[in-house]
Design a protein around this motif. Structure first.
Motif, PDB file in Angstrom:
ATOM      1  N   THR A  36       0.684  -1.211   0.220  1.00 49.64           N
ATOM      2  CA  THR A  36      -0.125   0.102  -0.092  1.00 49.64           C
ATOM      3  C   THR A  36       1.037   1.422   0.009  1.00 49.64           C
ATOM      4  N   ASN A  37       0.530   2.211  -0.921  1.00 53.10           N
ATOM      5  CA  ASN A  37       1.221   3.721  -0.922  1.00 53.10           C
ATOM      6  C   ASN A  37       0.387   4.641  -0.217  1.00 53.10           C
ATOM      7  N   VAL A  38       1.170   5.362   0.720  1.00 53.70           N
ATOM      8  CA  VAL A  38       0.697   6.244   1.440  1.00 53.70           C
ATOM      9  C   VAL A  38       1.384   7.585   1.503  1.00 53.70           C
ATOM     10  N   TRP A  39       0.464   8.675   1.014  1.00 54.90           N
ATOM     11  CA  TRP A  39       1.151   9.957   1.047  1.00 54.90           C
ATOM     12  C   TRP A  39       0.762  10.992   2.366  1.00 54.90           C
ATOM     13  N   LEU A  40       1.688  11.273   3.284  1.00 52.89           N
ATOM     14  CA  LEU A  40       1.433  11.786   4.413  1.00 52.89           C
ATOM     15  C   LEU A  40       1.259  13.470   4.265  1.00 52.89           C
ATOM     16  N   ASN A  41       0.358  14.271   4.594  1.00 53.81           N
ATOM     17  CA  ASN A  41       0.385  15.648   4.431  1.00 53.81           C
ATOM     18  C   ASN A  41       1.026  16.401   5.635  1.00 53.81           C
ATOM     19  N   ALA A  42       1.219  17.389   5.883  1.00 59.21           N
ATOM     20  CA  ALA A  42       2.011  18.343   6.807  1.00 59.21           C
ATOM     21  C   ALA A  42       1.272  17.934   8.187  1.00 59.21           C
ATOM     22  N   ASN A  43       2.173  17.985   9.327  1.00 57.97           N
ATOM     23  CA  ASN A  43       1.727  17.984  10.836  1.00 57.97           C
ATOM     24  C   ASN A  43       0.846  16.691  10.800  1.00 57.97           C
ATOM     25  N   THR A  44       1.246  15.468  10.133  1.00 60.07           N
ATOM     26  CA  THR A  44       0.532  14.250  10.118  1.00 60.07           C
ATOM     27  C   THR A  44       1.445  13.017  11.068  1.00 60.07           C
ATOM     28  N   THR A  45       0.700  12.280  11.844  1.00 54.19           N
ATOM     29  CA  THR A  45       1.395  11.184  12.438  1.00 54.19           C
ATOM     30  C   THR A  45       0.686   9.856  11.917  1.00 54.19           C
ATOM     31  N   LEU A  46       1.547   8.942  11.445  1.00 63.90           N
ATOM     32  CA  LEU A  46       1.131   7.519  11.065  1.00 63.90           C
ATOM     33  C   LEU A  46       1.915   6.467  11.919  1.00 63.90           C
ATOM     34  N   ARG A  47       0.876   5.625  12.555  1.00 63.21           N
ATOM     35  CA  ARG A  47       1.554   4.497  13.310  1.00 63.21           C
ATOM     36  C   ARG A  47       0.983   3.070  12.469  1.00 63.21           C
ATOM     37  N   TYR A  48       1.923   2.358  12.303  1.00 61.93           N
ATOM     38  CA  TYR A  48       1.454   1.029  11.629  1.00 61.93           C
ATOM     39  C   TYR A  48       2.466  -0.100  11.918  1.00 61.93           C
ATOM     40  N   PRO A  49       2.110  -1.435  11.893  1.00 63.05           N
ATOM     41  CA  PRO A  49       2.923  -2.434  12.276  1.00 63.05           C
ATOM     42  C   PRO A  49       3.920  -2.902  11.274  1.00 63.05           C
ATOM     43  N   ALA A  50       4.991  -3.357  11.633  1.00 59.62           N
ATOM     44  CA  ALA A  50       5.835  -3.535  10.675  1.00 59.62           C
ATOM     45  C   ALA A  50       5.544  -4.735   9.611  1.00 59.62           C
ATOM     46  N   VAL A  51       4.728  -5.505  10.045  1.00 55.65           N
ATOM     47  CA  VAL A  51       4.117  -6.561   9.468  1.00 55.65           C
ATOM     48  C   VAL A  51       2.670  -6.745   9.837  1.00 55.65           C
ATOM     49  N   PHE A  52       1.645  -6.837   8.802  1.00 55.30           N
ATOM     50  CA  PHE A  52       0.338  -6.883   9.328  1.00 55.30           C
ATOM     51  C   PHE A  52       0.090  -8.273   9.751  1.00 55.30           C
ATOM     52  N   SER A  53      -0.934  -8.479  10.725  1.00 57.72           N
ATOM     53  CA  SER A  53      -1.590  -9.592  11.259  1.00 57.72           C
ATOM     54  C   SER A  53      -2.186 -10.357  10.221  1.00 57.72           C
ATOM     55  N   GLU A  54      -2.453 -11.503  10.721  1.00 57.25           N
ATOM     56  CA  GLU A  54      -3.072 -12.634   9.731  1.00 57.25           C
ATOM     57  C   GLU A  54      -4.624 -12.024   9.329  1.00 57.25           C
ATOM     58  N   ARG A  55      -5.333 -11.480  10.109  1.00 64.49           N
ATOM     59  CA  ARG A  55      -6.685 -11.127  10.240  1.00 64.49           C
ATOM     60  C   ARG A  55      -7.076  -9.619   9.396  1.00 64.49           C
TER      61      ARG A  55
END
Length: 310
Positions: A119-138
């Motif tokens: 998945t490609n994600v573009w983040l705008n100014a003053n934005t925080t993204l929290r995501y897992p190193a690898v997604f879970s099985e579900r």
């Protein structure tokens, strides 16, 4: 941490308690040498069980040839290795799914990143993204505070964007979400595919089709038709102003240029404007362009990084 032979044997026999199983899993993950010992003990255990298994009849007619017994012993070892490899890899993926990365984009910046599923994600100014190193099985779940544009990789697992206001759930689609935690606004625009908007504490959901925007007005989520992709032009370095008031425009400029703007000229505060600016041209260029339509002057205090609108 030490694991004695008796616990390992009970584990291999399926007789270990839940507490002992957890101890063994932690022991394996703690050191590569422990993992190698676990594999050796498992191979030895399986080979011993097969070799010592009594035959119901010890006659020449029913006794298994030596080469067959040896082949079965090798097969047992191979199966054990495959099983252990699967268990270890499953534990590794589960551990990585619990390891979160965090990206913060300061005011005046933008960035692009790719998640583990493509998945490609573009983040705008003053934005925080929290995501897992690898997604879970579900599921594929991330947490967003700010604005982001997504091109979600297709997959069977749902892709969920959690914000402090609404969750956005998709399978494979292109959309933009704006949900800053320090603001009451929430806005989601769908360009391709289909998305579901919901709040975890409520049963109702809102579905968007391509070309639709959902925007939070008070406590109500209103859906409208969107003409084009101008709302996501920020990822291409363009600020698009769509019938916004002068005050709203100043808040946008603050986000993109990391500057504080104080409006002292009340006459221009509520006047509307439509247009586009290149982010790279700078905040003062945008202000000079706006002066063609708005009667105001401005001064800038470099020490406090503040612009005053007179």
């Amino acid at each position: 941490m030490r694991i004695n032979q008796d616990i390992l044997v009970r584990y291999f026999l399926g007789q270990a308690s839940e507490e002992e199983k957890e101890r063994i899993h932690q022991w394996i993950e703690a050191d590569e040498a422990n993992r190698k010992r676990f594999i050796r003990e498992r191979i030895r255990f399986d080979a011993t069980i097969l070799a010592d298994r009594p035959s119901s009849r010890r006659t020449k007619q029913t006794r298994m040839p030596a080469y067959v017994r040896w082949s079965l012993r090798i097969a047992a070892v191979v199966v054990s290795l495959l099983l252990i490899g699967y268990v270890y890899e499953h534990q590794r993926v589960s551990r990585m799914a619990r390891t979160f990365q965090c990206v913060h984009v300061p005011a005046g910046n933008r960035t692009n990143l790719q998640l583990s599923d493509g998945t490609n994600v573009w983040l705008n100014a003053n934005t925080t993204l929290r995501y897992p190193a690898v997604f879970s099985e579900r599921e594929r779940e991330i947490q967003l505070d700010g604005e982001a544009y997504f091109e979600v990789a297709k997959g069977e697992k749902p892709f969920i964007v959690r914000t402090d206001k609404y969750c956005v759930e998709v399978l494979g689609t292109t959309f933009d979400v704006e949900a800053y935690a320090d603001k009451a606004d929430f806005k989601a625009t769908l360009y391709e595919g289909k998305v579901k908007l919901y709040q975890p504490a409520h049963a109702e959901s809102v579905y968007l089709s391509p070309g639709q925007t959902a925007e939070l007005v008070g406590d109500t989520l209103r859906v409208s038709t969107t003409a084009d992709k101008s709302g996501s032009s920020w990822k291409d370095g363009i600020i698009t102003i769509e019938s916004q008031s002068f005050e709203e425009i100043m808040r946008e400029l603050e986000k993109y240029y990391d500057v504080h703007i104080v409006i002292r000229n009340q006459q221009v505060k509520d006047l509307g404007y439509r247009g586009k600016f290149r982010i790279a041209d700078g905040v003062e260029h945008a202000l000079r362009v706006l002066r063609y339509d708005f009667p105001f002057q401005y001064t800038r205090d470099e020490e406090t990084n503040t612009i005053y609108i007179h």
